[in-house]
Design a protein around this motif. Structure first.
Motif, PDB file in Angstrom:
ATOM      1  N   ASP A  53       0.823  -1.210   0.000  1.00 32.57           N
ATOM      2  CA  ASP A  53       0.000   0.000   0.000  1.00 32.57           C
ATOM      3  C   ASP A  53       0.861   1.265   0.000  1.00 32.57           C
ATOM      4  OD1 ASP A  53      -2.359  -1.384  -0.060  1.00 32.57           O
ATOM      5  OD2 ASP A  53      -2.743  -1.253   2.089  1.00 32.57           O
ATOM      6  N   VAL A  54       1.943   1.245   0.782  1.00 33.38           N
ATOM      7  CA  VAL A  54       2.853   2.397   0.781  1.00 33.38           C
ATOM      8  C   VAL A  54       3.477   2.562  -0.601  1.00 33.38           C
ATOM      9  CG1 VAL A  54       4.934   3.404   1.786  1.00 33.38           C
ATOM     10  CG2 VAL A  54       3.340   2.152   3.245  1.00 33.38           C
ATOM     11  N   LEU A  55       3.902   1.450  -1.197  1.00 39.80           N
ATOM     12  CA  LEU A  55       4.459   1.482  -2.543  1.00 39.80           C
ATOM     13  C   LEU A  55       3.462   2.076  -3.533  1.00 39.80           C
ATOM     14  CD1 LEU A  55       6.282   0.624  -4.939  1.00 39.80           C
ATOM     15  CD2 LEU A  55       5.414  -1.702  -4.651  1.00 39.80           C
ATOM     16  N   THR A  56       2.215   1.626  -3.466  1.00 35.60           N
ATOM     17  CA  THR A  56       1.183   2.144  -4.367  1.00 35.60           C
ATOM     18  C   THR A  56       0.976   3.635  -4.154  1.00 35.60           C
ATOM     19  OG1 THR A  56       0.062  -0.010  -4.336  1.00 35.60           O
ATOM     20  CG2 THR A  56      -1.229   1.883  -5.081  1.00 35.60           C
ATOM     21  N   SER A  57       0.964   4.057  -2.898  1.00 36.59           N
ATOM     22  CA  SER A  57       0.778   5.474  -2.586  1.00 36.59           C
ATOM     23  C   SER A  57       1.933   6.315  -3.116  1.00 36.59           C
ATOM     24  CB  SER A  57       0.642   5.659  -1.071  1.00 36.59           C
ATOM     25  OG  SER A  57       0.400   7.006  -0.750  1.00 36.59           O
ATOM     26  N   ARG A  58       3.164   5.787  -3.011  1.00 37.75           N
ATOM     27  CA  ARG A  58       4.312   6.533  -3.530  1.00 37.75           C
ATOM     28  C   ARG A  58       4.241   6.673  -5.053  1.00 37.75           C
ATOM     29  NH1 ARG A  58       5.624   9.848  -0.598  1.00 37.75           N
ATOM     30  NH2 ARG A  58       7.875   9.953  -0.879  1.00 37.75           N
ATOM     31  N   LEU A  59       3.738   5.645  -5.732  1.00 34.60           N
ATOM     32  CA  LEU A  59       3.587   5.728  -7.186  1.00 34.60           C
ATOM     33  C   LEU A  59       2.504   6.733  -7.566  1.00 34.60           C
ATOM     34  CD1 LEU A  59       3.974   1.982  -8.260  1.00 34.60           C
ATOM     35  CD2 LEU A  59       5.579   3.864  -8.648  1.00 34.60           C
ATOM     36  N   HIS A  60       1.417   6.776  -6.780  1.00 37.53           N
ATOM     37  CA  HIS A  60       0.398   7.800  -7.009  1.00 37.53           C
ATOM     38  C   HIS A  60       1.001   9.194  -6.856  1.00 37.53           C
ATOM     39  CE1 HIS A  60      -3.288   5.615  -7.682  1.00 37.53           C
ATOM     40  NE2 HIS A  60      -3.134   4.872  -6.597  1.00 37.53           N
ATOM     41  N   GLN A  61       1.839   9.363  -5.825  1.00 35.94           N
ATOM     42  CA  GLN A  61       2.458  10.668  -5.607  1.00 35.94           C
ATOM     43  C   GLN A  61       3.429  11.007  -6.735  1.00 35.94           C
ATOM     44  OE1 GLN A  61       1.740  12.947  -3.340  1.00 35.94           O
ATOM     45  NE2 GLN A  61       3.253  14.347  -4.212  1.00 35.94           N
ATOM     46  N   PHE A  62       4.133   9.998  -7.245  1.00 34.95           N
ATOM     47  CA  PHE A  62       5.009  10.203  -8.397  1.00 34.95           C
ATOM     48  C   PHE A  62       4.202  10.745  -9.576  1.00 34.95           C
ATOM     49  CE2 PHE A  62       6.864   8.911 -12.398  1.00 34.95           C
ATOM     50  CZ  PHE A  62       8.218   9.147 -12.255  1.00 34.95           C
ATOM     51  N   HIS A  64       1.252  12.231  -9.554  1.00 33.12           N
ATOM     52  CA  HIS A  64       0.734  13.558  -9.237  1.00 33.12           C
ATOM     53  C   HIS A  64       1.820  14.619  -9.421  1.00 33.12           C
ATOM     54  CE1 HIS A  64      -1.414  16.728  -7.061  1.00 33.12           C
ATOM     55  NE2 HIS A  64      -0.296  16.931  -6.377  1.00 33.12           N
ATOM     56  N   THR A  65       3.015  14.322  -8.926  1.00 36.64           N
ATOM     57  CA  THR A  65       4.121  15.272  -9.055  1.00 36.64           C
ATOM     58  C   THR A  65       4.503  15.482 -10.514  1.00 36.64           C
ATOM     59  OG1 THR A  65       4.968  14.568  -6.887  1.00 36.64           O
ATOM     60  CG2 THR A  65       6.488  15.755  -8.321  1.00 36.64           C
ATOM     61  N   PRO A 144      -5.643   1.542  -1.388  1.00 38.50           N
ATOM     62  CA  PRO A 144      -4.676   2.611  -1.648  1.00 38.50           C
ATOM     63  C   PRO A 144      -5.255   3.648  -2.588  1.00 38.50           C
ATOM     64  CG  PRO A 144      -4.026   0.575  -2.764  1.00 38.50           C
ATOM     65  CD  PRO A 144      -5.184   0.239  -1.900  1.00 38.50           C
ATOM     66  N   SER A 145      -5.584   4.803  -2.044  1.00 45.61           N
ATOM     67  CA  SER A 145      -6.260   5.839  -2.820  1.00 45.61           C
ATOM     68  C   SER A 145      -5.321   6.928  -3.281  1.00 45.61           C
ATOM     69  CB  SER A 145      -7.372   6.475  -1.968  1.00 45.61           C
ATOM     70  OG  SER A 145      -6.841   6.984  -0.771  1.00 45.61           O
ATOM     71  N   GLY A 146      -4.031   6.799  -2.963  1.00 45.65           N
ATOM     72  CA  GLY A 146      -3.065   7.795  -3.421  1.00 45.65           C
ATOM     73  C   GLY A 146      -3.391   9.163  -2.903  1.00 45.65           C
ATOM     74  N   CYS A 147      -3.646  10.094  -3.790  1.00 51.78           N
ATOM     75  CA  CYS A 147      -3.845  11.482  -3.414  1.00 51.78           C
ATOM     76  C   CYS A 147      -5.315  11.858  -3.366  1.00 51.78           C
ATOM     77  CB  CYS A 147      -3.135  12.397  -4.416  1.00 51.78           C
ATOM     78  SG  CYS A 147      -1.382  12.046  -4.571  1.00 51.78           S
ATOM     79  N   ALA A 148      -6.205  10.889  -3.377  1.00 53.79           N
ATOM     80  CA  ALA A 148      -7.628  11.200  -3.420  1.00 53.79           C
ATOM     81  C   ALA A 148      -8.044  11.966  -2.178  1.00 53.79           C
ATOM     82  CB  ALA A 148      -8.440   9.915  -3.524  1.00 53.79           C
ATOM     83  N   PRO A 149      -8.698  13.127  -2.311  1.00 47.09           N
ATOM     84  CA  PRO A 149      -9.103  13.929  -1.149  1.00 47.09           C
ATOM     85  C   PRO A 149     -10.391  13.400  -0.544  1.00 47.09           C
ATOM     86  CG  PRO A 149      -9.673  15.075  -3.188  1.00 47.09           C
ATOM     87  CD  PRO A 149      -9.001  13.797  -3.581  1.00 47.09           C
ATOM     88  N   HIS A 325      -6.794  19.785  -0.630  1.00 50.59           N
ATOM     89  CA  HIS A 325      -7.504  18.930   0.318  1.00 50.59           C
ATOM     90  C   HIS A 325      -6.898  17.527   0.322  1.00 50.59           C
ATOM     91  CE1 HIS A 325     -10.688  18.226   3.105  1.00 50.59           C
ATOM     92  NE2 HIS A 325     -11.263  17.276   2.384  1.00 50.59           N
ATOM     93  N   ARG A 326      -5.569  17.463   0.372  1.00 54.37           N
ATOM     94  CA  ARG A 326      -4.845  16.207   0.280  1.00 54.37           C
ATOM     95  C   ARG A 326      -4.161  15.879   1.599  1.00 54.37           C
ATOM     96  NH1 ARG A 326       0.661  15.228  -0.486  1.00 54.37           N
ATOM     97  NH2 ARG A 326       1.082  13.064  -1.059  1.00 54.37           N
ATOM     98  N   VAL A 327      -4.499  14.737   2.186  1.00 46.37           N
ATOM     99  CA  VAL A 327      -3.792  14.233   3.355  1.00 46.37           C
ATOM    100  C   VAL A 327      -2.566  13.477   2.849  1.00 46.37           C
ATOM    101  CG1 VAL A 327      -3.908  12.786   5.415  1.00 46.37           C
ATOM    102  CG2 VAL A 327      -5.948  14.000   4.628  1.00 46.37           C
ATOM    103  N   PRO A 328      -1.349  13.855   3.258  1.00 46.24           N
ATOM    104  CA  PRO A 328      -0.150  13.181   2.748  1.00 46.24           C
ATOM    105  C   PRO A 328      -0.113  11.710   3.153  1.00 46.24           C
ATOM    106  CG  PRO A 328       0.411  15.203   3.934  1.00 46.24           C
ATOM    107  CD  PRO A 328      -1.019  14.921   4.217  1.00 46.24           C
ATOM    108  N   ASP A 329       0.672  10.930   2.403  1.00 45.78           N
ATOM    109  CA  ASP A 329       0.884   9.551   2.845  1.00 45.78           C
ATOM    110  C   ASP A 329       1.940   9.562   3.952  1.00 45.78           C
ATOM    111  OD1 ASP A 329       3.559   9.265   1.886  1.00 45.78           O
ATOM    112  OD2 ASP A 329       2.868   8.610  -0.076  1.00 45.78           O
ATOM    113  N   PRO A 330       2.101   8.451   4.694  1.00 40.11           N
ATOM    114  CA  PRO A 330       3.001   8.469   5.863  1.00 40.11           C
ATOM    115  C   PRO A 330       4.444   8.847   5.540  1.00 40.11           C
ATOM    116  CG  PRO A 330       1.576   6.538   5.942  1.00 40.11           C
ATOM    117  CD  PRO A 330       1.347   7.173   4.603  1.00 40.11           C
ATOM    118  N   VAL A 331       4.981   8.345   4.434  1.00 43.85           N
ATOM    119  CA  VAL A 331       6.371   8.651   4.095  1.00 43.85           C
ATOM    120  C   VAL A 331       6.524  10.139   3.782  1.00 43.85           C
ATOM    121  CG1 VAL A 331       8.268   8.176   2.503  1.00 43.85           C
ATOM    122  CG2 VAL A 331       6.762   6.313   3.236  1.00 43.85           C
TER     123      VAL A 331
END
Length: 504
Positions: A53-62, A64-65, A144-149, A325-331
């Motif tokens: 899930d963390v991996l998926t979230s980091r890819l979502h952030q990638f 988005h960035t 894993p919703s990534g950056c979904a607000p 309206h984005r809650v960051p992921d833990p990393v």
């Protein structure tokens, strides 16, 4: 951010695939799955699901960035079409690396892939099946919703629950405390901090920043404590100002311009003259900078200015998340929290008088960075625990470790709080471990002189005082207490419209 999310995804993927080889066959301890398995006391499968899930979230952030923030940076810096295309090609190269690395892990016989070589390229493989958690601390998997607000702001959460917080170090306070309180009030009036509609005397008193400074440096003279209190007021006021003024107006451009102007208030050369201040933050920073850097060379000033820049630029990052309206992921959160808390500034001020006896390489060594990060994370998480009600209920904030855990795992406040408590207490244990077992090795490896060893012991004592003083401050002040929060208008100062920022 693009490079860090790429790197995180590469390494977390490797940890998933290499778990059996590293942990079971080689006795390796540095594996993300094992780390979470140990911390949560959960099964290997549950830990692997969380890492995935963390991996998926980091890819979502990638993503988005790459699609939103990188083009904006290119535009901001006036890149021509060729430069913009080069960045796009670099981003595409990172994406190709991810997909190629993923396929290699699937097909390579190096890891847990019996029969992998006979699999056809790109053939789908079943995902590991999630299993129910075995303990309260082992939080259920999230989608894993990534950056979904998805967070709803301003929820009623009631008084912050303060768990048992490990603090093995004694508290001491500077005897100059009372004088610093009076000086800070007068200084804040003179700088205009109480005249812009964000703070009034009541809010300043609720912070009692002189108490915090007195605990951070119990040996401080009156002059030193007055200066430290001013720095704390500047940082705390700015941290309140950005979301209240720019967040309510959704004015990211004005926040960026303000941040750039603040950097200009810190000249590197004594001959340079800062620009005329147009607001309280600029006026107070110019004053603090002049008093702090008197007698410093440009090389001594440069890291201090960089530390303030890191803090103010992190406020813009927070503001961007607030607007989205984005809650960051833990990393993402833990890495940036060190910046928003002004940690580099604090460490820079602590080191300012160390002189050349301690080589810069010592501060850059892994154990010293581990020591500092453990202390910083402890203080940041501590602040999030105490400020939970203030930030979630009264400010609609999305930057709080407890909320980050809630959002990532899809759990409630009582479930998320012990996770943050455990992490905070583990960071304290890491600090103690480094002091006892790793720093002596650093001293010997660098062949430090007796003088340098004494300076480093003093630095450790400074960090201990820093953590003890911050905990005492949070327990003492009204700023985070339900009675104070509920009995006054929270946000802008009552009966006063906040001053619109003057942008020159």
């Amino acid at each position: 951010m693009l490079m860090e999310t790429f790197s995180d995804a590469v390494h977390l993927r490797n940890d998933l695939f290499s778990y059996q080889r590293e942990v079971e066959d080689e006795g390796e301890l540095s594996n993300g799955v094992l780390v979470l398995e140990t911390f949560f006391g959960c099964t290997t499968q549950e830990a692997a699901d969380i890492v995935n899930d963390v991996l998926t979230s980091r890819l979502h952030q990638f993503e988005h960035t790459a699609f939103t923030e990188v083009p904006a940076v290119a535009l901001e810096n006036g890149l021509n079409p060729a430069g913009t295309a080069a960045i796009a090609a670099y981003t595409k190269g990172l994406q190709d690396w991810q997909s190629g690395g993923h396929e290699w892990h699937l097909r390579s016989s190096r890891y847990m892939n019996e029969g992998a070589r006979s699999a056809s390229p790109g053939s789908p493989r079943p995902a590991p099946a999630p299993r129910p958690p075995t303990s309260a601390r082992s939080s259920p998997r999230r989608a894993p919703s990534g950056c979904a607000p998805t967070h709803v702001p301003y929820q009623k959460v009631g008084p912050s629950v303060i768990p048992d917080i490990r603090m093995p170090f004694p508290l001491a306070l500077s005897p100059a405390l009372d004088g610093a309180r009076g000086h800070l009030l007068e200084w804040s009036r003179r700088m205009g901090i109480l005249g812009e509609g964000v703070w009034d005397e009541d809010k300043l008193e609720s912070c009692d920043l002189a108490l915090c400074a007195a605990g951070l440096d119990p040996d401080a003279t009156q002059e030193q404590l007055d200066l430290a209190s001013g720095w704390l007021a500047f940082g705390t006021y700015g941290d309140d100002y950005y979301p209240l003024v720019y967040g309510h107006r959704r004015d990211l451009a004005a926040a960026r311009l303000t941040t750039a102007r603040l950097s200009g208030c810190m000249p590197l050369s004594p001959e340079e003259v800062p620009p005329p201040p147009v607001n309280a933050m600029e006026r107070s920073l110019i004053d603090l900078w002049a008093r702090t850097t008197a007698g410093m060379t440009p090389d001594e000033r440069r890291p201090l200015r960089a530390a303030v820049d890191v803090m103010t630029e992190a406020w813009v990052w927070e503001l961007s998340n607030q607007i989205q309206h984005r809650v960051p992921d833990p990393v993402d959160y833990l890495e940036m929290r060190r910046a928003t808390f002004g940690s580099d500034l604090t460490l820079g001020l602590c080191r300012a008088g160390h002189g050349p006896a301690v080589p810069p390489e010592v501060y850059r060594s892994g154990p010293v960075r581990s020591l500092e990060n453990a202390a910083i994370d402890y203080a940041c998480l501590l602040n999030d625990v105490f400020s939970y009600q203030k930030e979630i209920e009264f400010e609609g904030e999305v930057h709080n470790a407890v909320l980050v855990v809630q959002n990532f795992f899809g759990v409630d406040y009582p479930t998320a709080l012990p996770v943050v408590q455990d992490l905070m207490n583990q960071r304290m244990r890491q600090f103690e471990h480094v002091v006892e077992h790793e720093l002596p090795v650093v001293y010997d490896d660098f062949r430090l002189s007796d003088e340098a060893r004494a300076i480093m012991r003093g630095y450790v004592a400074d960090l201990r005082n820093w953590m003890a003083g911050i905990l005492n401050w949070h327990r003492s002040v009204d700023r985070y207490k339900d009675e104070y929060l509920s009995n006054r208008v929270h946000g802008f100062a009552p009966d006063r419209t906040p001053a619109r920022p003057v942008l020159v």
